[in-house]
Structure formats: C-alpha cells, structure tokens
Design an enzyme around this catalytic site. Structure first.
Site, PDB file in Angstrom:
ATOM      1  CG  ASP A 182      -4.415   3.210   8.081  1.00  0.00           C
ATOM      2  OD1 ASP A 182      -5.189   2.507   8.774  1.00  0.00           O
ATOM      3  OD2 ASP A 182      -3.193   3.285   8.292  1.00  0.00           O
ATOM      4  CD  GLU A 266      -8.361  -0.533   9.702  1.00  0.00           C
ATOM      5  OE1 GLU A 266      -8.102  -1.747   9.772  1.00  0.00           O
ATOM      6  OE2 GLU A 266      -7.590   0.340  10.112  1.00  0.00           O
ATOM      7  CB  CYS A 319       0.265  -7.593  -1.259  1.00  0.00           C
ATOM      8  SG  CYS A 319       0.915  -6.847  -2.767  1.00  0.00           S
ATOM      9  CB  CYS A 324      -0.592  -9.559  -5.167  1.00  0.00           C
ATOM     10  SG  CYS A 324       0.635 -10.300  -4.044  1.00  0.00           S
ATOM     11  CB  CYS A 340       4.578  -8.026  -1.819  1.00  0.00           C
ATOM     12  SG  CYS A 340       3.574  -9.499  -2.113  1.00  0.00           S
ATOM     13  CB  CYS A 343       3.534  -9.261  -6.627  1.00  0.00           C
ATOM     14  SG  CYS A 343       3.213  -7.952  -5.408  1.00  0.00           S
ATOM     15  CG  ASP A 350       0.711   4.437   7.883  1.00  0.00           C
ATOM     16  OD1 ASP A 350       0.337   3.474   8.590  1.00  0.00           O
ATOM     17  OD2 ASP A 350       1.557   5.262   8.255  1.00  0.00           O
TER      18      ASP A 350
END
Length: 377
Positions: A182, A266, A319, A324, A340, A343, A350
């Site tokens: 990321d 990405e 998540c 999940c 979350c 869960c 990040d």
C-alpha cells in the site's frame, strides 16, 4: 533479446563542450523551426506535416547561406531530432501525451546518434567532429557495443551519455514469497507482512535552502550573469533532490522484486491525486507513479508478476480477517487504526489495506483477468 539503456556521467574537454553546445543549439533550432511549421499548418490550414515533409524542410534549411552553421554539427543528430518529434506527434494523436512543446535553452538538452554516426573502440566512445574520446565514468560495464547513444546536459550543467544495448536478460530464480503493498505518505510503502518503509522526505530536507536560493534568484536582474549563476545553483539543488528521490525508489523497487515472486499494488491515478493543493507537494515527493513503473519493468526482466488492482477497491475500509469482509463506510483519512464491529479484529489502516491488496491481486492472477484497472506484468 531486450533493449536496455546504460547511463553514465562524463566530463567533456573545453573543445568537446563547445562542440556539444553547438550541437544542442542546432538540434533545438531545427526542432523548434519544424514544430512551428507543423503548428501553423495544422491551426491555419488544417493540414498535417509528416516526417518526409519535415525532412525536406531540414534539407532546405541546410541550403540557406545564413544557416551555414548547421553543417558544423553531425547531420544524424539533426535528423534524429525530427524522428523524436514525429514520435511525439504520434503519441499526441494517440492521446498518450500532450501536444509537443518548444525546446528551451535553459532546460535539459539532448541529441541522439545511431549507427555509424559514432565510434565505439577499445571501450571508448568517439562523437562526430571530435578526435578525442569522451571522458566517461564507467560505473558499470556495458555488456556489448551500443546501437544508439543519447548525449544530454541537464539544467544543472551535468553531462550524461545513455548507451542502448541489446542483451539477453535471464529471469531470477523463482521465489515462494508473495506480497501486497500500500503506497502512502507517512511511509512510502507498507507491505502485507507489516513492514513500513518510512519516508525520507527529500524535498522537506532541502526545502529551506531551496526557498532561500529561489528568493535570491528572484532578486537578480534578468539577463545578468549573476542571475545565471544563481539559476545554476537552484538547478543543482533540484537535481540533488531528484537524485536522492530516484535512488530511494530504485532501491525499494529492487528489494521488492528480488524478494517476491508476486507483487500486488493499487492502480492509483496519480495525475488526478496531485491536483489536491494540500497534498500535491508530498505526493510528488513520494514518487508513486515512478515507483509503480519501475516495479513493472523490473518485474518483466526478473520473471516476476506485478499486479495492479482496481483503484476503487475499498482496501483500507475492508476487514482483512479471513471470512469477515466487513466494509467500514465511515473511515476518514485521519483514522489510522480501527476495530471491526463484526469480528472484533483490530487493524492498522495501512497494513490492513496491503493485506486486502494482496488477496485481490492473487485472485486476479489466478483468474488471469486484466480488466477493471488490473494489470499483470
């Protein structure tokens, strides 16, 4: 066989510096003169000037008695400038680039020589009109004789030569590791393994000195010698910042490619993101676009898979816990950690994004899909 360029710095003699200055000037003159003809023909008459017509313009210009100085430099360099211009127009018509612009005297200067227009003998390179070899600092050995050389001078006054060679690049040994990354600003990249690279912030390190030099430059009278001296100092500092940034990018991308068989990242729209006035300087300094570009070509050379996933995938908000998949719709950029509600898992924003990018990238690789913004190198 693949083509690879090897770039070196060299230090010309006074005689070579004069010859290079003449060549840079003639190349710039031909490029700008033909570009003006092409622009006038397009906007006034709606006609286009192709490479053959541009080559005829060059022939006529060299016959002009007032332009006899065009014969003092290598004709191949002038011809190659028109080929580069033709490529620029081709990219413009195919909507891969903006309309070609005129070359400036104080910007980066360059010219190319191909075929027999230069000599390579006993590890030395000779350019036309000069009997002395170029004093090149060979930082690494060339694998073979170059087919094309490009000589350039940057705004800081440094000379470089780029030698294009055809070589057989062998893939690296297969690695069992796979990673998702990321890209960020606090850390340049964060991996799905939890590694955070940090951010050296090269521009911020020299920002105060750069601002001082730019103030001094703004106070110098235009056309004065002191203004040109100060302009050179500003350019040298800019070059230093750019070199530091590029060095860090090369080291990071090389480390990722060497260690991992699959790298997932990405597909960011950096050109759009850089329009944000608050973050533009920091995004430009992070060098995201160049980072991804280097991952791709180094991945091809090393036999690695570099995968880009859709930029609209909610990697930070989803998540990453297996089974999940909850999406936290209200997650502003200021929130760096979140839990979350489904869960109960606690996530670093990040690292969670990097894990999701890896999971989606591996899915893309398994399916062989390349749509929706995903690419496989």
């Amino acid at each position: 066989m693949k083509k690879k360029a090897y770039k070196y710095r060299f230090y010309p003699t006074d005689e070579q510096s004069l010859l290079l200055a003449k060549t840079f000037g003639c190349v710039r003159f031909i490029y700008n003169r033909v570009l003006k003809v092409r622009t006038d023909a397009y906007y006034k008459d709606g006609a286009s000037v192709n490479y053959s017509a541009a080559s005829k313009i060059l022939t006529e210009l060299k016959k002009d008695p007032e332009l006899v100085w065009l014969k003092e430099v290598a004709s191949v360099a002038l011809q190659q400038s028109l080929r580069h211009q033709q490529t620029a127009f081709t990219n413009f018509w195919d909507r891969r680039a903006k309309y070609p612009t005129f070359k400036k005297k104080n910007a980066r200067q360059s010219f190319s020589l191909v075929g027999t227009a230069f000599r390579y003998r006993d590890g030395n390179i000779y350019i036309p009109k000069s009997n002395e070899p170029l004093n090149i600092r060979w930082s690494q050995a060339m694998p073979c004789e170059p087919s094309t050389i490009t000589i350039s001078k940057d705004a800081a006054g440094r000379y470089f030569i780029s030698c294009l060679c055809e070589i057989d690049i062998k893939p690296m040994p297969i690695s069992a590791k796979q990673v998702g990354i990321d890209l960020g600003l606090t850390d340049l990249y964060i991996t799905s393994d939890g590694f955070k690279s940090g951010n050296p912030r090269h521009l911020k390190r020299y920002e105060a000195k750069l601002a001082y030099l730019q103030r001094m430059l703004s106070r110098k009278k235009k056309g004065a010698k002191n203004r040109n001296k100060m302009r050179l100092k500003v350019a040298q500092l800019h070059a230093k910042i750019a070199d530091c940034r590029m060095d860090a990018t090369h080291k990071a991308t090389r480390k990722l490619i060497n260690e991992n068989q699959v790298v997932c990242v990405e597909n960011l729209a950096v050109k759009n993101m850089i329009k944000n006035p608050k973050l533009a300087k920091h995004i430009a300094d992070a060098n995201w676009g160049e980072f991804v570009r280097q991952l791709h070509y180094k991945g091809v050379w090393a036999g690695r898979n570099v995968i880009e996933i859709d930029r609209w995938f909610p990697s930070s908000k989803r998540c990453s816990t297996e089974g999940c998949g909850f999406v936290n719709e209200s997650l502003p950029l200021s929130v760096r950690r979140w839990a979350c509600p489904k869960c109960g898992s606690h996530h670093d924003r990040d690292i969670n994004a990097a894990k999701n990018i890896k999971a989606v990238g591996l899915t893309v690789l398994a399916s062989g899909a390349t749509g929706s913004g995903a690419k496989v190198a």
